[in-house]
Design a protein around this motif. Structure first.
Motif, mmCIF file in Angstrom:
data_model
loop_
_atom_site.group_PDB
_atom_site.id
_atom_site.type_symbol
_atom_site.label_atom_id
_atom_site.label_comp_id
_atom_site.label_asym_id
_atom_site.label_seq_id
_atom_site.Cartn_x
_atom_site.Cartn_y
_atom_site.Cartn_z
ATOM 1 N N GLY A 1 -10.011 -7.384 -2.180
ATOM 2 C CA GLY A 1 -8.949 -6.874 -1.275
ATOM 3 C C GLY A 1 -9.688 -5.271 -0.997
ATOM 4 N N THR A 2 -8.958 -4.670 0.028
ATOM 5 C CA THR A 2 -9.002 -3.205 0.437
ATOM 6 C C THR A 2 -8.518 -2.263 -0.503
ATOM 7 O OG1 THR A 2 -7.594 -3.441 2.062
ATOM 8 C CG2 THR A 2 -9.787 -3.869 2.590
ATOM 9 N N GLU A 3 -8.930 -1.239 -0.942
ATOM 10 C CA GLU A 3 -8.326 -0.124 -1.604
ATOM 11 C C GLU A 3 -7.332 0.476 -0.966
ATOM 12 O OE1 GLU A 3 -9.311 4.233 -3.163
ATOM 13 O OE2 GLU A 3 -10.969 2.587 -3.675
ATOM 14 N N ARG A 4 -6.022 0.485 -1.871
ATOM 15 C CA ARG A 4 -4.857 1.173 -1.357
ATOM 16 C C ARG A 4 -4.161 1.686 -2.203
ATOM 17 N NH1 ARG A 4 -3.854 -4.431 -2.035
ATOM 18 N NH2 ARG A 4 -2.198 -4.770 -3.344
ATOM 19 N N GLN A 5 -2.991 2.365 -1.764
ATOM 20 C CA GLN A 5 -2.089 3.047 -2.973
ATOM 21 C C GLN A 5 -1.007 1.910 -3.088
ATOM 22 O OE1 GLN A 5 -0.285 6.979 -1.995
ATOM 23 N NE2 GLN A 5 -2.507 7.646 -1.594
ATOM 24 N N GLU A 6 -0.253 1.935 -4.066
ATOM 25 C CA GLU A 6 0.544 0.844 -4.523
ATOM 26 C C GLU A 6 1.771 1.659 -5.400
ATOM 27 O OE1 GLU A 6 1.084 -3.241 -6.571
ATOM 28 O OE2 GLU A 6 -0.643 -3.205 -5.566
ATOM 29 N N LYS A 7 3.115 0.913 -5.285
ATOM 30 C CA LYS A 7 4.172 1.509 -6.292
ATOM 31 C C LYS A 7 4.443 0.394 -6.999
ATOM 32 C CE LYS A 7 5.969 4.802 -2.863
ATOM 33 N NZ LYS A 7 5.421 6.140 -3.439
ATOM 34 N N VAL A 8 4.423 0.589 -8.369
ATOM 35 C CA VAL A 8 4.682 -0.353 -9.131
ATOM 36 C C VAL A 8 6.134 -0.196 -9.874
ATOM 37 C CG1 VAL A 8 3.987 -1.570 -11.374
ATOM 38 C CG2 VAL A 8 2.121 -0.909 -9.895
ATOM 39 N N VAL A 18 0.471 4.065 -7.973
ATOM 40 C CA VAL A 18 -1.144 3.848 -8.354
ATOM 41 C C VAL A 18 -1.861 4.205 -7.093
ATOM 42 C CG1 VAL A 18 -2.477 2.077 -9.014
ATOM 43 C CG2 VAL A 18 -0.167 1.871 -9.809
ATOM 44 N N LYS A 19 -2.657 5.278 -7.087
ATOM 45 C CA LYS A 19 -3.325 5.749 -6.204
ATOM 46 C C LYS A 19 -4.372 5.120 -5.713
ATOM 47 C CE LYS A 19 -2.148 10.552 -7.374
ATOM 48 N NZ LYS A 19 -2.646 11.781 -7.959
ATOM 49 N N ARG A 20 -5.056 4.113 -6.451
ATOM 50 C CA ARG A 20 -6.297 3.533 -6.116
ATOM 51 C C ARG A 20 -6.052 1.847 -6.727
ATOM 52 N NH1 ARG A 20 -11.054 6.990 -8.761
ATOM 53 N NH2 ARG A 20 -9.205 7.312 -10.042
ATOM 54 N N ALA A 21 -5.735 0.765 -5.854
ATOM 55 C CA ALA A 21 -5.577 -0.499 -6.169
ATOM 56 C C ALA A 21 -5.981 -1.298 -5.411
ATOM 57 C CB ALA A 21 -3.925 -0.563 -6.559
ATOM 58 N N ASN A 22 -6.144 -2.424 -5.634
ATOM 59 C CA ASN A 22 -6.499 -3.713 -4.554
ATOM 60 C C ASN A 22 -5.527 -5.082 -5.055
ATOM 61 O OD1 ASN A 22 -7.992 -5.162 -6.609
ATOM 62 N ND2 ASN A 22 -9.615 -4.677 -5.647
ATOM 63 N N ASP A 23 -5.507 -6.148 -4.775
ATOM 64 C CA ASP A 23 -4.759 -7.220 -5.059
ATOM 65 C C ASP A 23 -4.728 -7.558 -6.737
ATOM 66 O OD1 ASP A 23 -4.098 -7.497 -2.456
ATOM 67 O OD2 ASP A 23 -5.559 -9.215 -2.128
ATOM 68 N N SER A 24 -5.924 -7.050 -7.382
ATOM 69 C CA SER A 24 -5.736 -7.390 -8.792
ATOM 70 C C SER A 24 -6.286 -6.316 -9.580
ATOM 71 C CB SER A 24 -7.042 -8.869 -8.859
ATOM 72 O OG SER A 24 -8.122 -8.351 -8.757
ATOM 73 N N CYS A 25 -6.679 -5.288 -9.178
ATOM 74 C CA CYS A 25 -7.109 -4.006 -9.921
ATOM 75 C C CYS A 25 -6.708 -2.794 -9.420
ATOM 76 C CB CYS A 25 -8.792 -4.163 -9.735
ATOM 77 S SG CYS A 25 -9.568 -2.795 -10.700
ATOM 78 N N ALA A 26 -6.406 -2.068 -10.482
ATOM 79 C CA ALA A 26 -5.950 -0.802 -10.568
ATOM 80 C C ALA A 26 -6.680 0.142 -11.007
ATOM 81 C CB ALA A 26 -4.493 -0.332 -11.171
ATOM 82 N N TRP A 27 -7.119 1.475 -10.687
ATOM 83 C CA TRP A 27 -8.293 2.297 -11.091
ATOM 84 C C TRP A 27 -7.445 3.585 -11.237
ATOM 85 C CZ3 TRP A 27 -13.576 2.155 -9.148
ATOM 86 C CH2 TRP A 27 -14.400 3.070 -9.719
#
Length: 92
Positions: A1-8, A18-27
């Motif tokens: 998936g494309t890179e996006r920000q996410e709130k967990v 999370v400033k850099r994430a996709n469906d299965s990975c966080a950076w």
């Protein structure tokens, strides 16, 4: 998936940004995870949400960074328990 920000979501209504994430990975950078007051509940939430976590800029640690080293150990334990894959880029 494309890179996006996410709130967990974390226990007790807290949120991890999370400033850099996709469906299965966080950076993350090491500083994002260990230079702020995060604890086991935060790291467990990350580990349960993502299949893979990438951590960059991991420094060589010595006695003067005890709190950061302790947080890093708690983070690694949370990933291990959740069977989450870890990729590390270190300065060592």
């Amino acid at each position: 998936g494309t890179e996006r920000q996410e709130k967990v979501p974390v226990a007790m209504g807290r949120i991890i940004n999370v400033k850099r994430a996709n469906d299965s990975c966080a950076w993350f950078s090491f500083g994002e995870l260990c230079h702020q007051p995060l604890g086991a509940a935060d790291y467990i939430a990350i580990a349960e949400r993502f299949d893979t976590v990438i951590v960059e800029d991991v420094p060589q640690m010595s006695g003067h960074c005890y709190n950061e080293a302790r947080r890093f150990v708690v983070f690694i334990d949370a990933l291990y328990e959740a069977k989450t894959k870890l990729v590390i880029a270190a300065d060592v």
